[in-house]
Structures are given as C-alpha cells and as structure tokens.
Motif scaffolding. Structure first.
Motif, PDB file in Angstrom:
ATOM      1  N   ILE A  22      12.378 -39.011   9.637  1.00 50.46           N
ATOM      2  CA  ILE A  22      12.702 -37.753   9.069  1.00 50.46           C
ATOM      3  C   ILE A  22      13.923 -37.158   9.747  1.00 50.46           C
ATOM      4  N   SER A  23      13.698 -37.208  11.321  1.00 45.15           N
ATOM      5  CA  SER A  23      14.627 -36.478  12.068  1.00 45.15           C
ATOM      6  C   SER A  23      16.126 -37.247  12.009  1.00 45.15           C
ATOM      7  N   CYS A  24      16.187 -38.497  11.564  1.00 44.64           N
ATOM      8  CA  CYS A  24      17.509 -39.211  11.517  1.00 44.64           C
ATOM      9  C   CYS A  24      18.253 -38.544  10.185  1.00 44.64           C
ATOM     10  N   PHE A  25      17.693 -37.923   9.586  1.00 44.92           N
ATOM     11  CA  PHE A  25      18.592 -37.125   8.370  1.00 44.92           C
ATOM     12  C   PHE A  25      19.037 -35.692   8.155  1.00 44.92           C
ATOM     13  N   ILE A  26      18.568 -34.976   9.374  1.00 44.12           N
ATOM     14  CA  ILE A  26      18.960 -33.509   9.427  1.00 44.12           C
ATOM     15  C   ILE A  26      19.223 -33.222  10.819  1.00 44.12           C
ATOM     16  N   ASN A  27      19.698 -31.968  10.986  1.00 45.23           N
ATOM     17  CA  ASN A  27      19.873 -31.386  12.315  1.00 45.23           C
ATOM     18  C   ASN A  27      19.514 -29.916  12.115  1.00 45.23           C
ATOM     19  N   GLU A  28      19.440 -29.125  13.134  1.00 50.71           N
ATOM     20  CA  GLU A  28      19.089 -27.803  12.719  1.00 50.71           C
ATOM     21  C   GLU A  28      20.122 -26.945  13.153  1.00 50.71           C
ATOM     22  N   PRO A  29      20.572 -26.143  12.044  1.00 47.31           N
ATOM     23  CA  PRO A  29      21.964 -25.332  12.234  1.00 47.31           C
ATOM     24  C   PRO A  29      21.343 -24.090  13.357  1.00 47.31           C
ATOM     25  N   PRO A  30      22.397 -23.615  14.102  1.00 46.27           N
ATOM     26  CA  PRO A  30      22.263 -22.491  14.972  1.00 46.27           C
ATOM     27  C   PRO A  30      21.444 -21.369  14.534  1.00 46.27           C
ATOM     28  N   ASN A  31      20.286 -21.100  15.229  1.00 39.99           N
ATOM     29  CA  ASN A  31      19.452 -19.983  14.999  1.00 39.99           C
ATOM     30  C   ASN A  31      18.745 -19.995  13.809  1.00 39.99           C
ATOM     31  N   TYR A  32      18.666 -21.195  13.073  1.00 38.34           N
ATOM     32  CA  TYR A  32      18.001 -21.314  11.733  1.00 38.34           C
ATOM     33  C   TYR A  32      16.408 -20.776  11.946  1.00 38.34           C
ATOM     34  N   GLU A  35       4.264 -12.760   8.097  1.00 41.03           N
ATOM     35  CA  GLU A  35       4.221 -11.467   7.320  1.00 41.03           C
ATOM     36  C   GLU A  35       3.566 -12.058   5.990  1.00 41.03           C
ATOM     37  N   MET A  36       3.830 -13.244   5.706  1.00 42.94           N
ATOM     38  CA  MET A  36       3.596 -14.126   4.583  1.00 42.94           C
ATOM     39  C   MET A  36       1.629 -14.263   4.701  1.00 42.94           C
ATOM     40  N   LEU A  37       1.328 -14.517   5.800  1.00 46.29           N
ATOM     41  CA  LEU A  37       0.084 -14.599   6.157  1.00 46.29           C
ATOM     42  C   LEU A  37      -0.761 -13.396   5.959  1.00 46.29           C
ATOM     43  N   ASP A  38      -0.087 -12.386   6.212  1.00 45.51           N
ATOM     44  CA  ASP A  38      -0.715 -11.018   6.320  1.00 45.51           C
ATOM     45  C   ASP A  38      -0.583 -10.214   4.938  1.00 45.51           C
ATOM     46  N   GLY A  39      -0.064 -11.076   3.982  1.00 44.80           N
ATOM     47  CA  GLY A  39       0.046 -10.689   2.548  1.00 44.80           C
ATOM     48  C   GLY A  39       1.300 -10.298   1.963  1.00 44.80           C
ATOM     49  N   GLY A  40       2.411 -10.426   2.813  1.00 47.67           N
ATOM     50  CA  GLY A  40       3.903 -10.311   2.228  1.00 47.67           C
ATOM     51  C   GLY A  40       4.149 -11.588   1.669  1.00 47.67           C
ATOM     52  N   THR A  41       5.564 -11.597   1.693  1.00 48.45           N
ATOM     53  CA  THR A  41       6.264 -12.907   1.332  1.00 48.45           C
ATOM     54  C   THR A  41       7.386 -13.445   2.262  1.00 48.45           C
ATOM     55  N   ALA A  42       7.634 -14.515   2.170  1.00 51.20           N
ATOM     56  CA  ALA A  42       8.674 -15.089   3.063  1.00 51.20           C
ATOM     57  C   ALA A  42       9.753 -16.032   2.435  1.00 51.20           C
ATOM     58  N   LYS A  43      10.936 -16.366   2.948  1.00 53.73           N
ATOM     59  CA  LYS A  43      12.042 -17.185   2.496  1.00 53.73           C
ATOM     60  C   LYS A  43      12.465 -17.490   3.670  1.00 53.73           C
ATOM     61  N   THR A  44      12.713 -18.836   3.709  1.00 52.09           N
ATOM     62  CA  THR A  44      13.743 -19.192   4.736  1.00 52.09           C
ATOM     63  C   THR A  44      14.107 -20.874   4.622  1.00 52.09           C
TER      64      THR A  44
END
Length: 448
Positions: A419-429, A439-448
C-alpha cells in the motif's frame, strides 16, 4: 477507547526515499486518492460488519473470528442502552493480536505458579497479578489466580515433576511444561473460562480504534493502513454510532489487483521490488523462528516485535520451511485435542510439529490450503505486480523474499509495504486528524 496513532515516520520516510517513481506520478496518484470518498469502497461480504458483544467469552470471540474468516471485529458495549455516539456503543476492536497477548500473560501466570511450587501459589497476591495484567483478569484478588496456579501445580505433581523455581521462567516454557493441561485450564477453568472480550479489549490493544466517515478520502484510509500501521479502519455514517464498513489491508490490496490494465497501476506494477524500496527490512532484520523452537515462542516473538507472522526456517542458511501467523493461535484454543500427544512428559510442541499437525488434520480457512503447503515466495527481482497477485490470490498478509536453491529467506513484503508504494503523505495532512477523530468518538462528526 484510545486513539493514539503509532509514530511510524522512519518507516514511511525510508520507503519514500527509495522509491524510483516519477514525482509527477506520485503526486497525481496521491491527489486522486484524496478525491475518492470512502463511500465508493466496496462493502464487506454480505454487506454487514460482524460485531462481537463485549460480554462474549474470549473463546467464543475466537470462534466467531474463525468461522467468519476475519482477523478482527468491533466490540459493542453490552451495558449501553441506546448510545448516541461511537464511544458509548463501541469498546474497541478484538483481534488475534489481543488474544495472543492474553494467552501469553496467562502462561506467564502459570510460570509464576510453577516457580512457587506449592499450593501457597494461590496466595501470590496482587503483586504477581498486577504485573501480569490485573485488569485483564478483572480483579487483583489472590483468589482470582487460584484456578490456574492450583491447576499448574497439580499438573506438575501428577507427572512427578519437581516444580522448581527455574523450571518455567517464561510463557513458552511454562505452557510447554504444562502441555495440554495449560490449554485445558485456559478453556475449562475459572477465571479464564469466563474471561470476556470486554475485559481484555482495552488492556491488550495492538492498534487504536480510529474510525473515518463515509465522505472521508481514501487517502486517509490508505495512510492509516500503511504509514500508521493500522490493520483495519472502521467506517461510520456521520451522526450515527454504527459501523457501516470495515476496510482492511487485505481488501485494499485485492482492490489494487483489480486495477490491472490501468496505465497508472501497470506502470508501478511493472517495477521490480528494489525500485520501490522493498523489501523494507534488510536481510539481518527479518524476524524469524526456527522449526524446532516452541510454538508459543513464535507467538511471543510476534508480540515482542508487533508483527503478524513469522517465516519458519531451518539451518544456517535460513531455509524457508513454513509460516506461522497470529491467526493460527485459534487452533490451540479451538482444537486443543489435536495436540494431546504433546506435553512435557511426552514431547515438546515445536513450531514444525504444530504446522504438521494442523496441516494433516484441518484446512486453514485463511486461504483454503493446508498449513503444510509452502508459504508464498518471490525472488528479489520480482515485480510489484506479481507480488500483489500472489498476496491477493492467496489471501495472505506477507510474501517471503527468497533466493538460491535453498530458498534462503532474505526479506519479507507485507500488505502494508505494498500500500505504501502507491501513496505519499502531503505536508501537514494528518495535523488535525486526531482531533477530528476524537470529536467523532465523542459524538461529533469528522472529515479528512
């Protein structure tokens, strides 16, 4: 429920620095995965995530994992009435790694009992239990350890063995000296017989419980499954405390295999492993187990190195003769009858004995082949495409890199590496991901 992501920067940076891929291709792929929503990923088989109630016994949980051919499952909170958030509904994830930790600590408790060598072992008290995991046993009372300590001493006395302090210093030796009696105690005696998933899922945690929502990006999932070393990622609906999907490393690599014929995939798949920085570990860093070592030593080595499987080797040239993975602990727990001929007064249960016994008696549901069959291998100059094909078609988590007529083990390539071969991590991602997940675990929502 903890959500601490392991720090694996060194691993990912090493892979990134060795890749011989055009920068434009890497950036294009990463950007593409960032635009693909998690909702587009296929659902688990039958469209329903297998969940295990927290009051299920450990052995029944192992049986559920085995019967459904899965490595892990979310654990629901039996005390929650109508939870409105994820933290209220789910306690975490149960997997074979947690089961191994539980078995090894119980074996160490048996070792303590054998070392004491008398019925007074039942009074070893909070010091011993605390060191071995009082939370897992549910209490620190001396009475809790009586079942195993008395059984351990009884097994020693019945066989005429002197329970000397040096006879069993660690888990593999203790279980081996007790032979089938150890597993009998684990299966039939209290408090171990009644140990529930709830009591161990948070104590013996190999990886954190970190969900994503349906409109999260697949790049987030791929990074969690590669750089951040998770083996599975729960997918939830926004504002609903229900896991809708359960994405695993295996599912991702099987999905990649289906991309054959697309230019971007074929370009990467045609490259030899060395052009992608694989195998990641050098020859002398590959963790292995000798065929004549005790089987519980193999599981202990997996625990100590936080890995899911080991090549079984023989001789000074490290000839590959088999493979043992964390999921194979289920045979000791669900089929102890297979090993009734192995005990301290008869013969030791070695890794090779374990493999041969299972191979001649049962079929490994992990890939439909006997455990006695040789594990998948490849040459150092194999292409990534051939490795993906082998991993996906055999439904395994690793392939061993061998060379020469003796099949000498010189490396290993895992699903995570692929899996690591196909991606890299953008800065500060991932700077904000943990906060959003909490926040999601505490009842809110999250998106990333």
């Amino acid at each position: 429920m903890t959500s601490k992501i392991p720090n694996n920067d060194a691993y990912f940076e090493a892979i990134e620095s060795k890749k011989k891929l055009p920068l434009l291709l890497q950036e294009s792929l990463t950007a593409a995965f960032a635009q693909i929503p998690v909702s587009s990923f296929p659902d688990v088989p039958r469209g329903q995530v297998i969940e295990i109630p927290g009051d299920t016994s450990v052995l029944d949980a192992v049986r559920i994992l085995s019967e459904n051919n899965i490595m892990a499952a979310p654990v629901t909170n039996p005390d929650a009435e109508t939870p409105t958030d994820l933290r209220g509904r789910y306690l975490g994830i149960i997997d074979y790694a947690a089961v191994i930790l539980w078995v090894l600590e119980n074996a160490e408790l048996a070792a303590a009992a054998l070392a004491v060598g008398s019925a007074t072992a039942a009074g070893v008290g909070t010091g011993t239990v605390g060191a071995l995991g009082a939370v897992a046993l549910g209490t620190a009372s001396p009475a809790v350890v009586a079942g195993l300590t008395v059984a351990a001493i009884g097994a020693a006395a019945a066989g005429g063995m002197a329970a000397e302090r040096g006879v069993a210093k660690d888990a593999p030796v203790a279980a081996d000296h007790l032979g089938v009696d150890f597993y009998k105690v684990l299966l039939e005696e209290e408090p171990f017989k009644s140990t529930t998933v709830k009591s161990i899922v948070q104590t013996y945690r190999w990886a954190p419980f970190l969900p994503v929502v349906l409109d999260s990006s697949m790049l987030t999932v791929l990074l969690l499954l590669s750089k951040y070393r998770l083996r599975n990622v729960p997918v939830v609906e926004p504002d609903k405390p229900v896991i809708r999907n359960f994405i695993t490393q295996t599912a991702i690599v099987q999905g990649l295999r289906q991309c054959e014929g697309r230019d971007w995939f074929d370009c990467i798949a045609a490259l030899p492993l060395s052009d992608l920085g694989l195998p990641f570990m050098s020859y002398d860093e590959v963790v292995s187990i000798n065929s004549d070592d005790l089987i519980l030593e193999a599981f202990k080595r997996m625990r100590d190195n936080r890995i899911g499987g080991l090549p079984v080797i023989e001789g000074p040239k490290r000839k590959l003769v088999g493979n043992v993975s964390i999921r194979h602990i289920r045979f000791l727990l669900l089929r102890p009858d297979l090993f009734s001929n192995f005990s301290w007064f008869n013969r030791q249960l070695t890794v090779m004995d374990f493999i041969k016994t299972i191979g001649s008696s049962v079929q490994d549901s992990g890939n439909g082949n006997s455990m006695a069959a040789p594990p998948p291998t490849c040459a150092p100059d194999a292409t990534l495409g051939s490795v993906i094909d082998s991993l996906a078609s055999n439904s395994v988590h690793r392939i061993y890199v061998v060379e020469g007529d003796d099949c000498e083990v010189v490396g290993v390539v895992t699903l995570r590496d692929v899996i690591s071969c196909f991606i890299n991590e953008p800065p500060n991602y991932f700077d904000n991901y943990l906060g959003l997940a909490m926040e999601m675990l505490d009842g809110g929502t999250a998106k990333t």
